[in-house]
Structure formats: structure tokens, C-alpha cells
Design a protein around this motif. Structure first.
Motif, PDB file in Angstrom:
ATOM      1  N   THR A 214      -1.080   4.538  -0.921  1.00  0.00           N
ATOM      2  CA  THR A 214      -0.422   3.795   0.157  1.00  0.00           C
ATOM      3  C   THR A 214       0.284   2.534  -0.359  1.00  0.00           C
ATOM      4  O   THR A 214       0.694   1.690   0.431  1.00  0.00           O
TER       5      THR A 214
ATOM      6  N   TRP B 194       7.507   9.126  -0.673  1.00  0.00           N
ATOM      7  CA  TRP B 194       6.776   8.337   0.326  1.00  0.00           C
ATOM      8  C   TRP B 194       5.263   8.395   0.121  1.00  0.00           C
ATOM      9  O   TRP B 194       4.561   7.430   0.447  1.00  0.00           O
ATOM     10  N   THR B 195       4.763   9.505  -0.397  1.00  0.00           N
ATOM     11  CA  THR B 195       3.314   9.718  -0.414  1.00  0.00           C
ATOM     12  C   THR B 195       2.677   9.639  -1.800  1.00  0.00           C
ATOM     13  O   THR B 195       1.459   9.496  -1.901  1.00  0.00           O
ATOM     14  N   SER B 196       3.457   9.738  -2.872  1.00  0.00           N
ATOM     15  CA  SER B 196       2.878   9.628  -4.216  1.00  0.00           C
ATOM     16  C   SER B 196       2.299   8.231  -4.429  1.00  0.00           C
ATOM     17  O   SER B 196       2.790   7.248  -3.866  1.00  0.00           O
TER      18      SER B 196
ATOM     19  N   HIS C 122       5.934   9.781   6.406  1.00  0.00           N
ATOM     20  CA  HIS C 122       5.688  11.192   6.089  1.00  0.00           C
ATOM     21  C   HIS C 122       5.014  11.907   7.259  1.00  0.00           C
ATOM     22  O   HIS C 122       5.419  13.022   7.639  1.00  0.00           O
ATOM     23  N   GLU C 123       4.003  11.299   7.835  1.00  0.00           N
ATOM     24  CA  GLU C 123       3.297  11.910   8.967  1.00  0.00           C
ATOM     25  C   GLU C 123       4.220  12.041  10.172  1.00  0.00           C
ATOM     26  O   GLU C 123       4.207  13.058  10.876  1.00  0.00           O
TER      27      GLU C 123
ATOM     28  N   SER D  13       9.759  13.115   0.696  1.00  0.00           N
ATOM     29  CA  SER D  13       8.384  13.023   1.192  1.00  0.00           C
ATOM     30  C   SER D  13       7.407  12.697   0.069  1.00  0.00           C
ATOM     31  O   SER D  13       6.464  11.918   0.254  1.00  0.00           O
ATOM     32  N   ARG D  14       7.642  13.285  -1.113  1.00  0.00           N
ATOM     33  CA  ARG D  14       6.761  12.967  -2.245  1.00  0.00           C
ATOM     34  C   ARG D  14       6.953  11.527  -2.704  1.00  0.00           C
ATOM     35  O   ARG D  14       6.005  10.881  -3.169  1.00  0.00           O
TER      36      ARG D  14
ATOM     37  N   GLY E 169       4.948   4.460   3.673  1.00  0.00           N
ATOM     38  CA  GLY E 169       5.351   5.759   3.155  1.00  0.00           C
ATOM     39  C   GLY E 169       4.566   6.892   3.793  1.00  0.00           C
ATOM     40  O   GLY E 169       5.147   7.888   4.263  1.00  0.00           O
ATOM     41  N   LYS E 170       3.256   6.727   3.837  1.00  0.00           N
ATOM     42  CA  LYS E 170       2.409   7.753   4.453  1.00  0.00           C
ATOM     43  C   LYS E 170       2.721   7.892   5.943  1.00  0.00           C
ATOM     44  O   LYS E 170       2.773   9.009   6.476  1.00  0.00           O
TER      45      LYS E 170
ATOM     46  N   LYS F 212       6.553  15.093  10.115  1.00  0.00           N
ATOM     47  CA  LYS F 212       6.012  16.434  10.366  1.00  0.00           C
ATOM     48  C   LYS F 212       6.376  16.944  11.755  1.00  0.00           C
ATOM     49  O   LYS F 212       6.525  18.157  11.962  1.00  0.00           O
TER      50      LYS F 212
END
Length: 213
Positions: free
Chosen positions: A48, A43-45, A119-120, A40-41, A115-116, A123
Motif C-alpha cells: 500500500t 497500483w497494487t505492487s 484497483h478495487e 492495475s499492477r 493504489g489498492k 473491478k
């Protein structure tokens, strides 16, 4: 575009081998023995931005970046996997695939914003309890639910090392792509081809050289 690798400390030497060929490689270290949190990190680090993400147990093809960018330039709006085990890869080559069939995350490309979004989606992923470590299954469901296709790049641009999985030791070590070619010179794979005596002699020579300096 960011170039990332998800990694555990026990495989740091593999990561250093990769950095010889990709100096701008960003490392996403596992912090909590939780692979999905690490993925997840990745994907989000770094916001965007589009990104290539490696796992830490791969061997690169020679000139990986130039080969990967050539494929990305042709399919920049699609998820691309640079590793595949599908039996018809030799015959069919690089191609678009339905998202539901996405599998294996040894190395892949995500367009800007993906990526974001993944990640969403994760959830509330409905199969999280069933597959708590399967980031590729999560991505397959994300692609399927959003009616998106992905690209399999052939030949594979990375090879899966024959090592025990740290996520699930029951998984076979024999998960290698038949289309991978032109590996970079790799310290560990080179040693695998030598007998123990040769390795010991090589190491002794290095030690003597350092002592004589």
C-alpha cells in the motif's frame, strides 16, 4: 515511496533513459498486451506504499525527484498529476481541482493506500466497457465518487513524447504540456534535432571507437 513506470518492451530504450536519472525506478512490464492489467499492477505492487507512476513515453525535467518531492510534501494526502494540458495552467499555477476533471496519466503521485483502493474500484467500474483502456477516466470517477480533489502541479515535471500511442494510434502525437521546461538531456530528443547525415556520422564514430579499443 515507490517510483514505478508502466512499460512495453518496444519502449525499453525510453525506460533506460529514465533510469539514468531515477536509478531506483521499478519497471512494471506489460505481460499480456493489456494496458489496464499493467496499470492495475502498478497500483497494487509493493503493498500500500505511496508511489509515483510514470508512463513510458515521457521526458523528465532536470532534478525531477527533488521538484516532485517538494510538491508532494505540500500535498502528501492528495493525488497529484505532474503533467497537464489545461489551457489556464500558466495563469493559475499549482492548484486543487475537482476529481471529476482528472485527465492524463503520464506521471502522477498516489498517497499511501490509494493504489489498492483504485484497483478495487476498477473491478466494478461502471464505464469499463465504454473506456477499456482509460485509466485516467477510471481515476476521475474514483475521485468524483469519493468526493476527493486532486492537485495539478505547475509547471509540468514531465513532457509527453511526440510518438504514436500504442493504446490508440488515432490519438494525436501533439499532446504536449505548455508549462514543461528544463528537460534532461535525452538521446532520442537530441537526435530528432539533428539531420540524418549528422546522426550517421555520430554512429560511425562510435563504431570506429569501439573497434579500435
Amino acid at each position: 515511496m515507490k517510483i514505478l513506470v508502466t512499460a512495453i518492451k518496444s519502449r525499453e530504450a525510453y525506460v533506460k533513459e529514465m533510469q539514468k536519472h531515477i536509478p531506483n525506478l521499478e519497471i512494471i512490464w506489460d505481460k499480456h498486451q493489456d494496458c489496464m492489467e499493467t496499470f492495475s499492477r502498478a497500483w497494487t505492487s509493493f503493498g500500500t506504499e505511496s508511489r509515483i507512476i510514470f508512463q513510458d513515453d515521457v521526458i523528465l525535467t532536470k532534478d525531477f525527484m527533488s521538484k516532485a518531492i517538494k510538491v508532494i510534501n505540500q500535498h502528501s494526502d492528495k493525488v497529484i498529476t505532474f503533467f497537464s494540458l489545461k489551457g489556464d495552467d500558466d495563469k493559475l499555477g499549482t492548484r486543487l481541482m475537482n476529481g471529476a476533471g482528472y485527465c492524463m496519466n503520464q506521471c502522477y503521485y498516489l498517497p499511501e493506500g490509494y493504489g489498492k483502493a483504485i484497483h478495487e474500484y476498477g473491478k466494478t467500474w461502471s464505464r469499463k466497457a465504454e473506456h477499456p483502456t482509460a485509466d485516467d477516466y477510471l481515476m476521475a470517477d474514483f475521485l468524483k465518487d469519493n468526493k476527493l480533489k486532486y492537485v495539478i502541479a505547475v509547471p509540468s515535471l514531465v513532457q509527453h513524447r511526440e510518438v504514436v500511442s500504442v493504446i490508440d494510434s488515432r490519438r494525436s502525437k501533439k499532446r504536449q504540456s505548455s508549462t514543461f521546461s528544463e528537460p534532461v538531456e535525452d538521446l532520442f530528443e537530441h537526435y530528432k534535432k539533428e539531420d540524418t547525415m549528422t546522426i550517421c556520422q555520430r554512429l560511425l564514430t562510435k563504431i570506429k571507437t569501439k573497434l579500435n579499443k
